[in-house]
Scaffold this motif. Structure first.
Motif, PDB file in Angstrom:
ATOM      1  N   PRO A   1      27.587   6.487  21.512  1.00  0.00           N
ATOM      2  CA  PRO A   1      26.350   5.801  21.703  1.00  0.00           C
ATOM      3  C   PRO A   1      25.309   6.497  22.729  1.00  0.00           C
ATOM      4  O   PRO A   1      24.029   6.280  22.682  1.00  0.00           O
ATOM      5  CB  PRO A   1      26.623   4.274  22.019  1.00  0.00           C
ATOM      6  N   PHE A   2      26.001   7.229  23.467  1.00  0.00           N
ATOM      7  CA  PHE A   2      25.307   7.961  24.695  1.00  0.00           C
ATOM      8  C   PHE A   2      24.377   7.100  25.501  1.00  0.00           C
ATOM      9  O   PHE A   2      23.165   7.368  25.716  1.00  0.00           O
ATOM     10  CB  PHE A   2      24.548   9.007  23.895  1.00  0.00           C
TER      11      PHE A   2
ATOM     12  N   ARG B   1      24.006   4.110  17.917  1.00  0.00           N
ATOM     13  CA  ARG B   1      22.990   2.809  18.455  1.00  0.00           C
ATOM     14  C   ARG B   1      21.984   2.736  17.773  1.00  0.00           C
ATOM     15  O   ARG B   1      21.623   3.370  16.871  1.00  0.00           O
ATOM     16  CB  ARG B   1      22.745   3.303  19.945  1.00  0.00           C
ATOM     17  N   SER B   2      21.108   1.696  18.367  1.00  0.00           N
ATOM     18  CA  SER B   2      20.068   1.087  17.287  1.00  0.00           C
ATOM     19  C   SER B   2      18.755   1.998  17.789  1.00  0.00           C
ATOM     20  O   SER B   2      18.853   2.421  18.880  1.00  0.00           O
ATOM     21  CB  SER B   2      19.784  -0.353  17.321  1.00  0.00           C
ATOM     22  N   ARG B   3      17.727   1.873  17.037  1.00  0.00           N
ATOM     23  CA  ARG B   3      16.691   2.398  17.132  1.00  0.00           C
ATOM     24  C   ARG B   3      15.684   1.818  18.302  1.00  0.00           C
ATOM     25  O   ARG B   3      15.252   2.451  19.074  1.00  0.00           O
ATOM     26  CB  ARG B   3      15.548   2.574  15.979  1.00  0.00           C
ATOM     27  N   ALA B   4      16.058   0.461  18.265  1.00  0.00           N
ATOM     28  CA  ALA B   4      15.272  -0.239  19.543  1.00  0.00           C
ATOM     29  C   ALA B   4      15.895   0.120  20.714  1.00  0.00           C
ATOM     30  O   ALA B   4      15.199  -0.175  21.944  1.00  0.00           O
ATOM     31  CB  ALA B   4      15.319  -1.676  19.260  1.00  0.00           C
TER      32      ALA B   4
ATOM     33  N   LEU C   1      22.970  22.192  11.378  1.00  0.00           N
ATOM     34  CA  LEU C   1      22.721  21.092  12.229  1.00  0.00           C
ATOM     35  C   LEU C   1      22.830  19.943  11.348  1.00  0.00           C
ATOM     36  O   LEU C   1      22.504  19.654  10.296  1.00  0.00           O
ATOM     37  CB  LEU C   1      21.040  21.286  12.744  1.00  0.00           C
ATOM     38  N   SER C   2      23.461  18.857  12.231  1.00  0.00           N
ATOM     39  CA  SER C   2      23.910  17.623  11.333  1.00  0.00           C
ATOM     40  C   SER C   2      23.389  16.460  12.484  1.00  0.00           C
ATOM     41  O   SER C   2      23.917  16.493  13.654  1.00  0.00           O
ATOM     42  CB  SER C   2      25.455  17.403  11.317  1.00  0.00           C
ATOM     43  N   LEU C   3      22.549  15.764  12.003  1.00  0.00           N
ATOM     44  CA  LEU C   3      21.981  14.532  12.867  1.00  0.00           C
ATOM     45  C   LEU C   3      21.936  13.147  12.100  1.00  0.00           C
ATOM     46  O   LEU C   3      21.660  12.837  11.047  1.00  0.00           O
ATOM     47  CB  LEU C   3      20.269  14.694  13.049  1.00  0.00           C
ATOM     48  N   ARG C   4      22.762  12.308  12.784  1.00  0.00           N
ATOM     49  CA  ARG C   4      23.230  11.136  12.247  1.00  0.00           C
ATOM     50  C   ARG C   4      22.905  10.058  13.349  1.00  0.00           C
ATOM     51  O   ARG C   4      23.399  10.071  14.384  1.00  0.00           O
ATOM     52  CB  ARG C   4      24.643  11.068  11.648  1.00  0.00           C
ATOM     53  N   GLY C   5      22.028   8.924  12.727  1.00  0.00           N
ATOM     54  CA  GLY C   5      21.580   7.905  13.792  1.00  0.00           C
ATOM     55  C   GLY C   5      20.418   7.420  13.492  1.00  0.00           C
ATOM     56  O   GLY C   5      19.860   7.636  12.207  1.00  0.00           O
ATOM     57  N   PRO C   6      19.564   6.806  14.578  1.00  0.00           N
ATOM     58  CA  PRO C   6      18.409   6.384  14.278  1.00  0.00           C
ATOM     59  C   PRO C   6      17.291   7.630  14.388  1.00  0.00           C
ATOM     60  O   PRO C   6      16.928   7.757  15.353  1.00  0.00           O
ATOM     61  CB  PRO C   6      18.010   5.462  15.440  1.00  0.00           C
ATOM     62  N   ILE C   7      17.204   8.446  13.400  1.00  0.00           N
ATOM     63  CA  ILE C   7      16.353   9.738  13.427  1.00  0.00           C
ATOM     64  C   ILE C   7      14.882   9.324  12.711  1.00  0.00           C
ATOM     65  O   ILE C   7      14.052  10.171  13.306  1.00  0.00           O
ATOM     66  CB  ILE C   7      16.970  10.756  12.476  1.00  0.00           C
TER      67      ILE C   7
ATOM     68  N   GLU D   1      19.818   3.590  10.306  1.00  0.00           N
ATOM     69  CA  GLU D   1      19.021   2.159  10.483  1.00  0.00           C
ATOM     70  C   GLU D   1      18.311   1.839   9.352  1.00  0.00           C
ATOM     71  O   GLU D   1      17.819   2.646   8.613  1.00  0.00           O
ATOM     72  CB  GLU D   1      18.191   2.324  11.692  1.00  0.00           C
ATOM     73  N   PRO D   2      17.684   0.647   9.373  1.00  0.00           N
ATOM     74  CA  PRO D   2      16.796   0.281   8.435  1.00  0.00           C
ATOM     75  C   PRO D   2      15.485   1.089   8.339  1.00  0.00           C
ATOM     76  O   PRO D   2      15.045   1.465   9.366  1.00  0.00           O
ATOM     77  CB  PRO D   2      16.499  -1.313   8.569  1.00  0.00           C
TER      78      PRO D   2
END
Length: 402
Positions: free
Chosen positions: A140-141, A171-174, A195-201, A226-227
């Motif tokens: 989650p950093f 973690r969430s975008r918020a 490069l691999s980016l997973r999460g609220p991008i 995320e939605p």
């Protein structure tokens, strides 16, 4: 005294025998039997080292400090750490560990932003992991305002062989802190990386900066967890790439909703592979894919709307993709393995999920016959099931013959 024939064998044969022993008796440590086996047993035992707790990591630090020869044999180190990070091992112990791993090419860190930050911030080349090629971070950093900010990765320049960064932010975008988009990025640019980016991008200006910083990325994974936002979609992130022509592999996922990537894909001529995961495939992508005349591999994951008709168009007929070598289908799953075989009303579900009227077992079986004729390899659970169906048909035909 009897002559030692075993250790006088050619090294390849000796290693093969040791590997067979380790496979047959994995709990038997050959190094404890004889010093003659020590080097080989260490290589077999420590080549891929997985650590699942901070206590075990402490033990690894101690082992490396007391037996310096062990670290040389660690090629891949996977720190999948469970539990709370209370600061043990200490930074000094970790610095000794990472400084000793002179042969390690791949490192995974899950469950400790503290250790991740340490690996990301070497002060000089060769301080840690001098042969590191790839780094995978999952966390989650917490405590990082925005884990996608390019400044976090500026010191990766001190790893001379590095070219693969996998970043999964759980973690969430918020929860992301404020990020002010920069006019000036770090003074060097990663070239030819994966490069691999997973999460609220999405809706994340730090991701825009991070993608703009990369020069000629060779492979790119963009997975939104995320939605979807109303203001941005995955195609807007692809616009951030300064040199789209160099991209060879692209993986897209939109777990929070459906995306249509057809228009965005028109700027790419991928020469290696294209992977669609949840929410990323739309039938409008089909004519765009057909024009990628160097594309070799296609992969479809999760519950996508790919149809037998779509796949048939890609492998045969006037619009077929002549360069296509392999198609992976991971859009059918085994409910028994996932313990989802009872519905909300207590009725037993079909064992395999993902089949539909447009992607049926019988239809795929017929498609595989065409694929075999066209020389296109198909893989995945759905393919294995369809191959079984074909084998059953052939058996019935043989038995039915007079």
């Amino acid at each position: 005294m009897p002559k030692d024939y075993l250790t006088s064998l050619p090294p390849e044969l000796f290693d093969c025998i040791c590997q067979l022993v380790v496979t047959a008796k994995p709990k038997q440590y050959l190094g404890g039997i004889s010093k003659a086996f020590l080097s080989t047993s260490r290589r077999l035992c420590f080549a891929t080292t997985t650590v699942r707790s901070f206590q075990r990591l402490q033990q690894l630090c101690r082992l490396v400090s007391e037996s310096s020869g062990v670290a040389f044999f660690v090629k891949e180190l996977r720190l999948h750490l469970e539990g709370e990070d209370i600061g043990q091992p200490r930074a000094k112990e970790l610095a000794t560990l990472f400084g000793s791993l002179t042969s390690t090419t791949h490192l995974e860190i899950e469950g400790s932003a503290r250790i991740a930050k340490m690996v990301l911030a070497p002060k000089t080349a060769g301080q840690y992991l001098p042969k590191l090629v790839s780094l995978c971070l999952l966390d989650p950093f917490h405590g990082w305002a925005n884990p996608f900010a390019p400044d976090h990765y500026a010191n990766l320049k001190h790893y001379p062989h590095f070219n693969v960064l996998e970043l999964t932010v759980r973690r969430s975008r918020a929860s992301l802190g404020r990020y002010q988009q920069r006019g000036r990025l770090p003074d060097w640019r990663p070239w030819g990386w994966w490069l691999s980016l997973r999460g609220p991008i999405l809706g994340n200006p730090a991701v825009h900066d991070l993608l703009s910083w990369f020069e000629y990325p060779e492979g790119l994974y963009l997975h939104e967890t995320e939605p979807l936002t109303a203001t941005e979609s995955l195609d807007s992130l692809l616009d951030c790439l300064p040199e789209p022509d160099g991209l060879r592999w692209l993986s897209l996922a939109s777990f929070g909703g459906q995306a249509n990537m057809a228009q965005a894909l028109t700027k790419f001529n991928l020469s290696y592979g294209l992977e669609f995961r949840s929410g990323a495939y739309h039938r409008d992508c089909l004519p765009v894919i057909s024009k990628m005349q160097e594309l070799e591999e296609l992969s479809f994951y999760d519950n996508l709307c790919i149809t037998i008709r779509d796949l048939t168009t890609l492998i045969t007929g006037p619009d077929k993709l002549a360069s296509l070598v392999k198609v992976e289908l991971h859009n059918v799953w085994d409910r028994w393995k996932e313990e989802e075989w009872i519905d909300d009303f207590g009725y037993e579900l079909e064992r395999y999920g993902g089949w539909s009227s447009e992607f049926s077992l019988s239809g795929l079986a017929e498609l595989l016959k065409i694929a075999d004729e066209e020389g296109v390899e198909f893989e995945g659970l759905a393919v294995s099931l369809a191959r079984e169906r074909l084998a059953d048909r052939r058996l019935i035909e043989q038995v039915s013959r007079p």
